[in-house]
Design an enzyme around this catalytic site. Structure first.
Site, PDB file in Angstrom:
ATOM      1  N   ASP A 155      -4.333   0.511  -9.569  1.00  0.00           N
ATOM      2  CA  ASP A 155      -5.642   0.393  -9.711  1.00  0.00           C
ATOM      3  C   ASP A 155      -5.886   0.388 -11.025  1.00  0.00           C
ATOM      4  OD1 ASP A 155      -5.356   1.091  -7.224  1.00  0.00           O
ATOM      5  OD2 ASP A 155      -6.406   3.141  -7.447  1.00  0.00           O
ATOM      6  N   GLU A 191      -6.372  10.509 -14.940  1.00  0.00           N
ATOM      7  CA  GLU A 191      -6.926  10.602 -13.536  1.00  0.00           C
ATOM      8  C   GLU A 191      -5.807  11.884 -12.728  1.00  0.00           C
ATOM      9  OE1 GLU A 191      -8.593   7.934 -11.129  1.00  0.00           O
ATOM     10  OE2 GLU A 191      -8.669   9.566  -9.797  1.00  0.00           O
ATOM     11  N   GLU A 230       0.789  -1.180   0.002  1.00  0.00           N
ATOM     12  CA  GLU A 230       0.038   0.083   0.029  1.00  0.00           C
ATOM     13  C   GLU A 230       0.850   1.344   0.055  1.00  0.00           C
ATOM     14  OE1 GLU A 230      -3.158  -0.048  -1.069  1.00  0.00           O
ATOM     15  OE2 GLU A 230      -3.500  -1.772   0.624  1.00  0.00           O
ATOM     16  N   HIS A 231       0.550   2.286  -0.659  1.00  0.00           N
ATOM     17  CA  HIS A 231       1.150   3.458  -1.158  1.00  0.00           C
ATOM     18  C   HIS A 231       2.696   3.121  -1.548  1.00  0.00           C
ATOM     19  CE1 HIS A 231      -1.561   6.557   0.207  1.00  0.00           C
ATOM     20  NE2 HIS A 231      -2.123   5.360   0.916  1.00  0.00           N
ATOM     21  N   SER A 246     -13.602   1.958  -8.235  1.00  0.00           N
ATOM     22  CA  SER A 246     -14.691   2.037  -9.369  1.00  0.00           C
ATOM     23  C   SER A 246     -14.373   3.170 -10.367  1.00  0.00           C
ATOM     24  CB  SER A 246     -16.055   2.289  -8.580  1.00  0.00           C
ATOM     25  OG  SER A 246     -15.899   3.629  -7.971  1.00  0.00           O
TER      26      SER A 246
HETATM   27  C1  GLA Z   1      -5.358   4.476  -4.273  1.00  0.00           C
HETATM   28  C2  GLA Z   1      -4.272   4.869  -5.631  1.00  0.00           C
HETATM   29  C3  GLA Z   1      -3.424   3.770  -5.823  1.00  0.00           C
HETATM   30  C4  GLA Z   1      -2.350   3.312  -4.610  1.00  0.00           C
HETATM   31  C5  GLA Z   1      -3.471   3.161  -3.370  1.00  0.00           C
HETATM   32  C6  GLA Z   1      -2.594   3.133  -2.076  1.00  0.00           C
HETATM   33  O1  GLA Z   1      -5.776   3.398  -4.605  1.00  0.00           O
HETATM   34  O2  GLA Z   1      -5.246   5.131  -6.711  1.00  0.00           O
HETATM   35  O3  GLA Z   1      -2.638   4.368  -6.886  1.00  0.00           O
HETATM   36  O4  GLA Z   1      -1.669   4.524  -4.397  1.00  0.00           O
HETATM   37  O5  GLA Z   1      -4.193   4.375  -3.072  1.00  0.00           O
HETATM   38  O6  GLA Z   1      -1.910   1.929  -2.198  1.00  0.00           O
END
Ligand code: GLA
Length: 390
Positions: free
Chosen positions: A180, A168, A39-40, A134
């Site tokens: 994503d 985005e 994550e991140h 989404s």
């Molecule tokens: C959101 C962002 C992703 C990623 C996550 C955290 O979903 O769209 O690019 O950074 O947060 O892991």
């Protein structure tokens, strides 16, 4: 096709006929995602381990003879947005869903694809505002619709994902990473994908058959997302500059600690999350491939603790939900918050035979701060974007 997928297909076709008359030429889909761990890390050139889920966005499409794009959204009461590809489309803050469509068309044209006009209808079942992407699934589905209508074969799934990210970042204005969009475009049925967000190489990791993936909606809609997200991103970039590396991906824990002098304590903790999370993600992919669910569970627990203490993106109610699940799973798997943070979902990996106990524990022990029970979704890793009906 399962019942939910058939219902969605009926809805998108009905919406198409109601808005445009006659039938669509084709229907495409792109899924939402859940991230198992990592994550991140994506915008730090690191590693992520998401899978595509069975909730998706469908786009029914038919070419037009002019340069207009007319889009009808079944999930927004049949609202219609019309724009001309010949103009530079402008964002419409009043209808954020429309900006994902406009932004995708804009990004494709910016990349040199000569788009022609189209009538589109959209319907999806990815829960909105729940951290299941989404919006990425909408953008990738719209890109897939233009690609399939016009036979843009050179546009491979990775290129499509990059354009969706550009839409985005530069049209909608959220500085997200690539995870994503990439998993929505490239998901593999029955597998998670270990993605190297620097090279964009992706290795499928099979999910053992007797392992369940549960997505548990906390019912806390993600707040503060854009401002806190962008601030975390800036802190990571500041840390990378301090260490003189291109991205935090280039550091291990020893290098992080050795060069910490002069770095603000908060920034150091943010960087430590990213550095340790990259290592955990690689280890989790290995453990999952080896069928060692207990080890995956330990890594998920450590990931959650790191998001809570070092990256500070969890909330007390989410920490509690993770504890409820971890206790019910009892070391045979694990649970952690998934996605950008400040609300959204928890993901759990567990043996099938523990699913009922986990659902029961969540139903009896968890309420959101507003008093709502969680929503639990059993999920199968699905395929990435593609044509549903041609
Ligand atoms: C959101 C962002 C992703 C990623 C996550 C955290 O979903 O769209 O690019 O950074 O947060 O892991």
């Amino acid at each position: 096709m399962n019942a939910a997928a058939e219902t969605l297909l009926l809805r998108v076709n009905e919406q198409f006929r109601a808005a445009h008359g006659g039938d669509a030429a084709l229907v495409v889909q792109a899924p939402g995602r859940v991230n198992l761990i990592g994550e991140h890390t994506d915008y730090n050139d690191g590693y992520v381990l998401p899978c595509a889920i069975g909730y998706r966005t469908l786009v029914a499409a038919r070419p037009r003879a002019d340069t207009l794009v007319r889009v009808a959204a079944a999930d927004f009461g049949g609202a219609v947005d019309t724009f001309d590809l010949a103009d530079h489309p402008q964002p419409r803050a009043a209808a954020p869903w429309a900006d994902y469509v406009r932004g995708m068309a804009w990004a494709m044209r910016e990349a040199g694809h000569a788009l022609r006009g189209a009538d589109l209808a959209i319907a999806g079942d990815v829960p909105q505002g729940a951290g299941l992407s989404s919006s990425a699934s909408l953008q990738v589905a719209v890109g897939q619709a233009f690609k399939s209508l016009q036979g843009l074969d050179a546009l491979d799934p990775t290129a499509l994902a990059k354009l969706a990210q550009k839409a985005e970042n530069d049209f909608v204005g959220c500085h997200c990473g690539i995870m994503d969009q990439l998993i929505s475009a490239r998901g593999v049925s029955g597998h998670a994908l270990l993605i190297d967000c620097r090279s964009l190489a992706a290795s499928p990791v099979p999910l053992p058959r007797d392992v369940a993936v549960l997505i548990v909606e906390s019912r806390i809609r993600r707040g503060l997302v854009d401002s806190e997200y962008n601030r975390r991103r800036e802190q990571c970039e500041a840390a990378a500059r301090h260490y003189g590396v291109a991205a935090l991906r280039d550091l291990d824990l020893a290098a992080l600690e050795a060069g910490a002098a002069g770095l603000a304590a908060t920034t150091l903790r943010r960087a430590r999350h990213v550095v340790t999370e990259n290592a955990r993600t690689l280890a989790a992919a290995q453990a999952l491939a080896a069928g060692d669910l207990a080890q995956v569970g330990r890594l998920m627990a450590a990931s959650h603790a790191s998001m809570r203490d070092d990256f500070e993106i969890t909330l007390p109610a989410i920490d509690h939900l993770v504890e409820i699940l971890a206790t019910a799973i009892g070391g045979a798997g694990g649970a952690r918050m998934t996605g950008g943070g400040f609300g959204g979902c928890v993901v759990a990996l567990l043996p099938e035979e523990r699913v009922d106990a986990a659902r029961q524990a969540v139903a009896t022990q968890y309420r959101s701060p507003a008093g709502e029970p969680a929503r639990v979704h059993g999920c199968r890793a699905g395929a990435g974007a593609g044509v549903v009906v041609a």
